[in-house]
Design a protein around this motif. Structure first.
Motif, PDB file in Angstrom:
ATOM      1  N   ALA A 119      32.433  -0.553 -21.325  1.00  0.00           N
ATOM      2  CA  ALA A 119      33.841  -0.230 -21.553  1.00  0.00           C
ATOM      3  C   ALA A 119      33.978   1.072 -22.341  1.00  0.00           C
ATOM      4  CB  ALA A 119      34.525  -1.369 -22.312  1.00  0.00           C
ATOM      5  N   ALA A 120      33.118   1.270 -23.330  1.00  0.00           N
ATOM      6  CA  ALA A 120      33.164   2.507 -24.110  1.00  0.00           C
ATOM      7  C   ALA A 120      32.894   3.721 -23.225  1.00  0.00           C
ATOM      8  CB  ALA A 120      32.128   2.444 -25.237  1.00  0.00           C
ATOM      9  N   THR A 121      31.953   3.596 -22.300  1.00  0.00           N
ATOM     10  CA  THR A 121      31.631   4.703 -21.396  1.00  0.00           C
ATOM     11  C   THR A 121      32.806   5.016 -20.475  1.00  0.00           C
ATOM     12  OG1 THR A 121      29.291   4.092 -21.466  1.00  0.00           O
ATOM     13  CG2 THR A 121      29.998   5.496 -19.634  1.00  0.00           C
ATOM     14  N   ALA A 122      33.444   3.977 -19.956  1.00  0.00           N
ATOM     15  CA  ALA A 122      34.607   4.192 -19.084  1.00  0.00           C
ATOM     16  C   ALA A 122      35.729   4.887 -19.843  1.00  0.00           C
ATOM     17  CB  ALA A 122      35.091   2.858 -18.521  1.00  0.00           C
ATOM     18  N   MET A 123      35.999   4.460 -21.068  1.00  0.00           N
ATOM     19  CA  MET A 123      37.093   5.056 -21.840  1.00  0.00           C
ATOM     20  C   MET A 123      36.806   6.518 -22.164  1.00  0.00           C
ATOM     21  SD  MET A 123      38.309   1.978 -24.371  1.00  0.00           S
ATOM     22  CE  MET A 123      39.846   2.813 -24.743  1.00  0.00           C
ATOM     23  N   ALA A 133      25.671   6.485 -15.846  1.00  0.00           N
ATOM     24  CA  ALA A 133      25.625   5.300 -16.699  1.00  0.00           C
ATOM     25  C   ALA A 133      26.573   4.216 -16.180  1.00  0.00           C
ATOM     26  CB  ALA A 133      25.972   5.676 -18.136  1.00  0.00           C
ATOM     27  N   LEU A 134      27.745   4.606 -15.676  1.00  0.00           N
ATOM     28  CA  LEU A 134      28.675   3.634 -15.105  1.00  0.00           C
ATOM     29  C   LEU A 134      28.108   3.001 -13.832  1.00  0.00           C
ATOM     30  CD1 LEU A 134      32.213   5.292 -15.384  1.00  0.00           C
ATOM     31  CD2 LEU A 134      31.294   3.436 -16.766  1.00  0.00           C
ATOM     32  N   LEU A 135      27.627   3.834 -12.936  1.00  0.00           N
ATOM     33  CA  LEU A 135      27.187   3.343 -11.629  1.00  0.00           C
ATOM     34  C   LEU A 135      25.969   2.439 -11.733  1.00  0.00           C
ATOM     35  CD1 LEU A 135      27.704   6.528  -9.419  1.00  0.00           C
ATOM     36  CD2 LEU A 135      29.196   4.543  -9.689  1.00  0.00           C
ATOM     37  N   ARG A 136      25.174   2.601 -12.788  1.00  0.00           N
ATOM     38  CA  ARG A 136      24.014   1.727 -12.965  1.00  0.00           C
ATOM     39  C   ARG A 136      24.427   0.263 -13.139  1.00  0.00           C
ATOM     40  NH1 ARG A 136      21.681   5.913 -16.236  1.00  0.00           N
ATOM     41  NH2 ARG A 136      22.501   4.921 -18.116  1.00  0.00           N
ATOM     42  N   HIS A 137      25.662   0.030 -13.556  1.00  0.00           N
ATOM     43  CA  HIS A 137      26.108  -1.327 -13.840  1.00  0.00           C
ATOM     44  C   HIS A 137      27.043  -1.886 -12.765  1.00  0.00           C
ATOM     45  CE1 HIS A 137      24.333  -1.579 -17.841  1.00  0.00           C
ATOM     46  NE2 HIS A 137      24.717  -0.343 -18.039  1.00  0.00           N
ATOM     47  N   GLN A 138      27.186  -1.201 -11.642  1.00  0.00           N
ATOM     48  CA  GLN A 138      28.014  -1.765 -10.576  1.00  0.00           C
ATOM     49  C   GLN A 138      27.183  -2.719  -9.741  1.00  0.00           C
ATOM     50  OE1 GLN A 138      29.858   0.957  -7.749  1.00  0.00           O
ATOM     51  NE2 GLN A 138      31.631  -0.400  -7.556  1.00  0.00           N
ATOM     52  N   GLN A 139      27.687  -3.926  -9.558  1.00  0.00           N
ATOM     53  CA  GLN A 139      26.978  -4.963  -8.815  1.00  0.00           C
ATOM     54  C   GLN A 139      27.227  -4.804  -7.306  1.00  0.00           C
ATOM     55  OE1 GLN A 139      25.068  -6.946 -10.992  1.00  0.00           O
ATOM     56  NE2 GLN A 139      25.950  -5.407 -12.367  1.00  0.00           N
ATOM     57  N   LYS A 140      26.498  -5.584  -6.519  1.00  0.00           N
ATOM     58  CA  LYS A 140      26.631  -5.513  -5.065  1.00  0.00           C
ATOM     59  C   LYS A 140      28.024  -5.917  -4.598  1.00  0.00           C
ATOM     60  CE  LYS A 140      21.733  -6.267  -4.003  1.00  0.00           C
ATOM     61  NZ  LYS A 140      20.740  -7.131  -3.306  1.00  0.00           N
ATOM     62  N   ASN A 141      28.693  -6.771  -5.355  1.00  0.00           N
ATOM     63  CA  ASN A 141      30.046  -7.194  -4.966  1.00  0.00           C
ATOM     64  C   ASN A 141      31.127  -6.222  -5.429  1.00  0.00           C
ATOM     65  OD1 ASN A 141      30.057  -7.649  -7.700  1.00  0.00           O
ATOM     66  ND2 ASN A 141      30.712  -9.790  -7.585  1.00  0.00           N
ATOM     67  N   GLU A 173      31.717  -5.287  -8.604  1.00  0.00           N
ATOM     68  CA  GLU A 173      32.106  -5.453 -10.008  1.00  0.00           C
ATOM     69  C   GLU A 173      31.258  -4.592 -10.929  1.00  0.00           C
ATOM     70  OE1 GLU A 173      32.678  -8.920 -13.435  1.00  0.00           O
ATOM     71  OE2 GLU A 173      31.543  -9.359 -11.604  1.00  0.00           O
ATOM     72  N   PHE A 174      31.906  -4.000 -11.926  1.00  0.00           N
ATOM     73  CA  PHE A 174      31.197  -3.343 -13.016  1.00  0.00           C
ATOM     74  C   PHE A 174      30.970  -4.392 -14.098  1.00  0.00           C
ATOM     75  CE2 PHE A 174      33.103   0.301 -10.911  1.00  0.00           C
ATOM     76  CZ  PHE A 174      32.070   1.231 -10.953  1.00  0.00           C
ATOM     77  N   LEU A 175      29.707  -4.675 -14.393  1.00  0.00           N
ATOM     78  CA  LEU A 175      29.398  -5.800 -15.269  1.00  0.00           C
ATOM     79  C   LEU A 175      28.220  -5.447 -16.163  1.00  0.00           C
ATOM     80  CD1 LEU A 175      29.895  -8.829 -15.964  1.00  0.00           C
ATOM     81  CD2 LEU A 175      28.180  -9.373 -14.203  1.00  0.00           C
ATOM     82  N   ILE A 176      28.347  -5.809 -17.423  1.00  0.00           N
ATOM     83  CA  ILE A 176      27.248  -5.671 -18.373  1.00  0.00           C
ATOM     84  C   ILE A 176      27.092  -6.997 -19.091  1.00  0.00           C
ATOM     85  CG2 ILE A 176      28.734  -4.767 -20.216  1.00  0.00           C
ATOM     86  CD1 ILE A 176      26.352  -3.009 -21.068  1.00  0.00           C
ATOM     87  N   HIS A 201      35.769  -9.686 -22.437  1.00  0.00           N
ATOM     88  CA  HIS A 201      35.872  -8.264 -22.104  1.00  0.00           C
ATOM     89  C   HIS A 201      35.653  -8.012 -20.609  1.00  0.00           C
ATOM     90  CE1 HIS A 201      34.918  -6.375 -26.331  1.00  0.00           C
ATOM     91  NE2 HIS A 201      35.795  -7.372 -26.403  1.00  0.00           N
ATOM     92  N   ARG A 202      35.218  -9.012 -19.895  1.00  0.00           N
ATOM     93  CA  ARG A 202      34.675  -8.795 -18.552  1.00  0.00           C
ATOM     94  C   ARG A 202      35.626  -8.039 -17.623  1.00  0.00           C
ATOM     95  NH1 ARG A 202      32.354 -13.551 -14.486  1.00  0.00           N
ATOM     96  NH2 ARG A 202      32.116 -12.200 -12.625  1.00  0.00           N
ATOM     97  N   LEU A 203      36.847  -8.533 -17.468  1.00  0.00           N
ATOM     98  CA  LEU A 203      37.749  -7.879 -16.510  1.00  0.00           C
ATOM     99  C   LEU A 203      38.426  -6.648 -17.097  1.00  0.00           C
ATOM    100  CD1 LEU A 203      39.294 -10.747 -14.384  1.00  0.00           C
ATOM    101  CD2 LEU A 203      37.148  -9.494 -14.132  1.00  0.00           C
ATOM    102  N   TYR A 204      38.630  -6.600 -18.419  1.00  0.00           N
ATOM    103  CA  TYR A 204      39.052  -5.333 -19.023  1.00  0.00           C
ATOM    104  C   TYR A 204      38.086  -4.225 -18.609  1.00  0.00           C
ATOM    105  CZ  TYR A 204      42.524  -7.068 -22.483  1.00  0.00           C
ATOM    106  OH  TYR A 204      43.633  -7.582 -23.107  1.00  0.00           O
ATOM    107  N   THR A 205      36.800  -4.529 -18.749  1.00  0.00           N
ATOM    108  CA  THR A 205      35.759  -3.537 -18.472  1.00  0.00           C
ATOM    109  C   THR A 205      35.797  -3.085 -17.025  1.00  0.00           C
ATOM    110  OG1 THR A 205      34.358  -4.535 -20.180  1.00  0.00           O
ATOM    111  CG2 THR A 205      33.283  -3.116 -18.564  1.00  0.00           C
ATOM    112  N   HIS A 206      35.913  -4.040 -16.103  1.00  0.00           N
ATOM    113  CA  HIS A 206      35.927  -3.650 -14.686  1.00  0.00           C
ATOM    114  C   HIS A 206      37.128  -2.756 -14.364  1.00  0.00           C
ATOM    115  CE1 HIS A 206      35.372  -3.775 -10.378  1.00  0.00           C
ATOM    116  NE2 HIS A 206      36.652  -4.095 -10.262  1.00  0.00           N
TER     117      HIS A 206
END
Length: 568
Positions: free
Chosen positions: A257-261, A289-297, A299-302, A309-314
């Motif tokens: 989330a910090a990286t996205a902001m 750094a963002l793209l490393r955490h995008q899942q196959k479906n 979702e951006f998830l860490i 925080h999960r959906l705020y982050t996505h």
């Protein structure tokens, strides 16, 4: 013949000590009797250790005429120390020295893009936006053009110097079938097309829009100082952190989330991974750094973040990726952006909004971030189903009160200024007209709660600033007059945290931390050029301003061309 001189008396006997014998033997290139031993073939590391020791011993020898007798105390100490230990100490010292040089070079590179901020001097009268800037000498756009509410809308954002489009200010169709009371926005109406200004950006446009809509040199210097602070906080892997290394971090870490902001702050000022500038590398590393955490479906998830925080982050990551794709048209980002948007659509709850977990429940806070994500997708020309937007409107109806002019966090609760501002921005993006009665009343309610540093709530200010900017007219002029004064005035100007904002005493600052407060404050000061006003009277003003800026930029080139012709 002269007689031979008598022989000299015998001198004292020479005592050949072991050290003299060893020295003579070493000087002659052979081993003395006391050093005779069978030589073993040394390994590669043994030869390296011995070579290092020999070099150091020679370096601390006074002269080489009689080495064993002329060595300094340090040379003698080195001679008595095992070769492996001498080599280890030497190479460790060398590594430490090179590391210090590298750290110093990195610090110099960071300081090269730092922004100087004058230290606070209580004896000097403060000068901020209200007393500085050319825009104060001309009528504000809100006063000049936003008096006629009978207009449609056209959102656009973040600047770039890309090829011009045929009509970057094309407005979407009028939504004449909407109910007059504004309580419903969509039924079976197709999602309107979004007028774009992403691929038509030109150099100089940002300055023109900033001047036209109430920004100035002070507000832009604050943005630049904030971006410099953010660059100093970027981690080695390209990410940012919510809880440090700066002071007053968040109570819980969420690096995604910090990286996205942070990325949204750079994009708002027009910095991308494809545009030359001081932060091109910063944005490029943040994007990876963002793209490393995008899942196959999609979702951006860490994993290492609080579950709520999960959906705020996505949503925040989706905003960043969609804006980056929309500005640059980088084909490598399109699939990532589409997958992120599809995930947003897929997990929408039955109430029509979003909350902490996929498919479950809705609240106004999380839903607001998702509406911004879907709006960023629409501005990037990505598909967003009209049914999804219609369901969002249904959720807004559930949490509304006072005839649609005030909004609550969840159904059954009372309205608040922060939730009202967030919901009204959603209503504006979903198609409410500028003269919609609930919107006008809601804006008046927000205006009754202006920016006040003694009652800090940057989350509320962030949404309210956008609502007022889109609304234009007196509402925007009055709001901006306070906002552009207050934020630069309270920005940190000295020390390690210069360029940031102190989160203390902010309603959410103690839990969310310094980076969160700094990013939202930066978004507010980028509002002049980040999003053009939604309503077409503001767009016409922007068109006039940018055409003037383009004409001014073309004059030097035309003059130079004329000079070349004359020379020929």
């Amino acid at each position: 013949m002269l007689p031979e001189p008598p022989p000299l008396p015998p001198g004292p006997p020479v005592v050949e000590t072991e050290a003299i014998v060893a020295a003579d033997a070493e000087f002659a290139g052979v081993r003395g009797p006391t050093f005779v031993r069978r030589r073993r073939r040394r390994s590669l590391f043994g030869r390296m250790f011995a070579g290092t020791k020999s070099l150091l011993v020679d370096a601390f020898t006074v002269d080489d005429e009689h080495p064993a007798m002329q060595r300094t105390w340090l040379a003698r100490l080195l001679s008595a120390t095992p070769a492996w230990l001498v080599s280890m100490v030497f190479h460790m010292g060398l590594i430490i020295m090179l590391g210090l040089v590298a750290v110093g070079a990195h610090q110099v590179a960071q300081e090269a893009i730092d922004v100087e901020m004058a230290p606070y001097d209580p004896s000097v009268e403060e000068i901020y936006a209200e007393t500085l800037g050319e825009q104060l000498d001309v009528p504000a756009v809100g006063d000049a053009v936003n008096s006629d509410p009978e207009m449609a809308f056209d959102p656009s954002y973040s600047l770039s110097s890309l090829p011009a489009v045929d009509d970057p200010f094309a407005a979407p169709p009028q939504l004449n079938d909407l109910p007059g009371d504004g309580t419903l926005v969509f039924s079976d109406i197709d999602a309107p097309s979004i007028g774009m200004a992403l691929s038509g950006r030109q150099e100089g446009r940002k300055e023109a829009l900033m001047k036209a809509y109430g920004g100035n040199r002070t507000t832009q210097q604050s943005v630049e100082a904030a971006l410099a602070w953010l660059s100093r906080q970027q981690q080695r892997d390209g990410s940012w952190s919510l809880d440090g290394p700066y002071a007053d971090g968040a109570m819980a870490e969420n690096s995604l989330a910090a990286t996205a902001m942070a990325m949204i702050a750079y994009l708002g000022d027009g910095h991308t991974h494809m545009k030359d500038g001081p932060y091109r590398r910063t944005v490029q590393r943040g994007m990876k750094a963002l793209l490393r955490h995008q899942q196959k479906n999609g979702e951006f998830l860490i994993e290492r973040a609080p579950s709520n925080h999960r959906l705020y982050t996505h949503a925040q990551c989706t905003i960043a990726i969609c804006e980056l794709y929309g500005i640059t048209n980088d084909s490598l980002l399109r699939e990532h952006a589409e997958q992120a948007v599809q995930y947003c659509v897929k997990i929408q709850s039955k109430e029509g909004g979003w909350r902490y977990y996929p498919f479950e429940d809705s609240d106004m806070s999380v839903t607001g971030w998702f509406v911004m994500a879907l709006q960023s997708a629409r501005m990037a020309k990505l598909e967003v189903p009209s049914e999804t937007l219609a369901r969002v409107s249904g959720f807004l109806d559930m949490v509304s009160s006072k005839g649609g002019s005030q909004y609550a966090y969840q159904r059954g609760q009372g309205g608040t200024p922060a939730m009202t501002a967030e919901a009204l921005l959603c209503r504006q993006y979903l198609g409410w007209k500028q003269d919609s009665k609930p919107l006008v009343r809601g804006v008046a309610y927000v205006a009754d709660h202006p920016v006040n540093w003694e009652e800090r709530n940057v989350y509320y200010w962030y949404y309210a600033t956008q609502v007022m900017h889109h609304m234009g007219g007196k509402s925007w002029v009055e709001w901006n007059k306070v906002m552009r004064q207050t934020l630069p005035e309270h920005q940190v100007r000295t020390g390690r945290e210069r360029g940031s904002w102190d989160p203390q005493r902010d309603q959410w600052g103690a839990s969310a931390g310094r980076l969160y407060v700094t990013c939202l404050s930066t978004y507010m000061l980028e509002v002049y050029y980040r999003h053009l006003p939604l309503y077409s009277n503001g767009i016409e003003a922007a068109r006039e301003v940018t055409e003037t800026a383009s004409a001014e930029a073309a004059k030097p080139a035309a003059a130079e061309s004329a000079g070349e012709v004359a020379a020929d």
